[in-house]
Design an enzyme around this catalytic site. Structure first.
Site, PDB file in Angstrom:
ATOM      1  CD  GLU A 246      -2.960  -1.055  -0.013  1.00 17.73           C
ATOM      2  OE1 GLU A 246      -3.176  -0.206  -0.758  1.00 17.73           O
ATOM      3  OE2 GLU A 246      -3.792  -2.250  -0.417  1.00 17.73           O
TER       4      GLU A 246
ATOM      5  NE  ARG B  91     -18.650  -3.764   0.855  1.00 19.09           N
ATOM      6  CZ  ARG B  91     -17.655  -5.345   1.126  1.00 19.09           C
ATOM      7  NH1 ARG B  91     -19.695  -5.933   1.389  1.00 19.09           N
ATOM      8  NH2 ARG B  91     -17.326  -6.253   1.092  1.00 19.09           N
TER       9      ARG B  91
ATOM     10  CB  CYS C  52      -7.036  -2.818   6.414  1.00 25.37           C
ATOM     11  SG  CYS C  52      -7.224  -4.144   6.318  1.00 25.37           S
TER      12      CYS C  52
ATOM     13  CG  HIS D  37      -4.011  -5.224   1.482  1.00 25.56           C
ATOM     14  ND1 HIS D  37      -4.555  -4.096   1.725  1.00 25.56           N
ATOM     15  CD2 HIS D  37      -5.205  -5.290   3.178  1.00 25.56           C
ATOM     16  CE1 HIS D  37      -5.285  -3.142   2.311  1.00 25.56           C
ATOM     17  NE2 HIS D  37      -5.908  -4.902   3.308  1.00 25.56           N
TER      18      HIS D  37
END
Length: 216
Positions: free
Chosen positions: A80, A90, A143, A168
């Site tokens: 990342e 979500r 995350c 990830h």
């Protein structure tokens, strides 16, 4: 001996395992490039995850920190680039919290960039025939929340003595059986990838210049 701190999350979202924890736990105690690896499990819970990470940082006093998470749907190990100051969940976390459009740190910077040599890490993994790429988003769930919290903690150091970032990894095959059509990566490959990621980060204080951007 210098120390590297690795973290992985516990299972969430109805999964029975989280490959991030299954991978990092296998590296606990390993010695790489003159560094000892310490691995810890982080709860998939907003804010508690950051406070737990801070506790581990205080205990271990690492020179390098790599937090690892699960990215179902991705086919490679993704390093990342940036964490944003926003929670937009979500699904609920493991304590039922579901913050929507809430800053992680009120009044904090809009974003932090990883201080890992992200392209050097990707280049090293590809050289070892491990699928990898730079990612431009860590999402807006726990995350990204932990990634931002990590970089906020490190930014408060004076001078900044520790480098850190987020990686990830995909589902493992036993998860993809339940999520038909989703890519997966063997746990063995994920562990190898994280091992080479640590080595690349230790060996490159500055990142390399190499094309690995995104068109969309």
């Amino acid at each position: 001996m210098k120390r590297v701190l690795l973290t992985g999350f516990d299972a969430f979202g109805g999964e029975s395992i989280n490959p991030s924890w299954e991978a990092v736990r296998q590296l606990d105690g390993m010695e790489l490039q003159g560094h000892t690896v310490r691995s810890f499990k982080i709860p998939t819970v907003f804010h508690t995850s950051i406070s737990r990470l801070k506790q581990y940082i205080d205990d271990v006093q690492p020179c390098l920190i790599i937090c690892v998470g699960q990215a179902g749907g991705r086919s490679d190990i993704t390093v990342e680039r940036v964490a944003i100051n926003m929670d937009d969940a979500r699904i609920p976390d493991n304590e039922g919290q579901q913050p929507i459009d809430i800053p992680i740190v009120e009044g904090g910077p809009d974003a932090y960039f990883s201080t890992l040599p992200i392209k050097a890490v990707v280049n090293q993994l590809l050289a070892e025939n491990i699928p990898a790429s730079v990612s431009q988003t860590a999402g807006t769930f726990v995350c990204n929340h932990l990634f931002y919290g990590l970089m906020h903690i490190l930014a408060s150091q004076s001078p900044v003595a520790t480098r850190g970032g987020f990686v990830h990894i995909p589902f493992v095959p036993q998860q993809s059986v339940k999520h038909r059509g989703q890519p997966s990566m063997s746990l063995e490959t994920a562990v190898r990838g994280l091992r080479f990621a640590i080595m690349a980060a230790v060996n490159h204080e500055r990142d390399i210049k190499k094309e690995d951007g995104a068109l969309h």
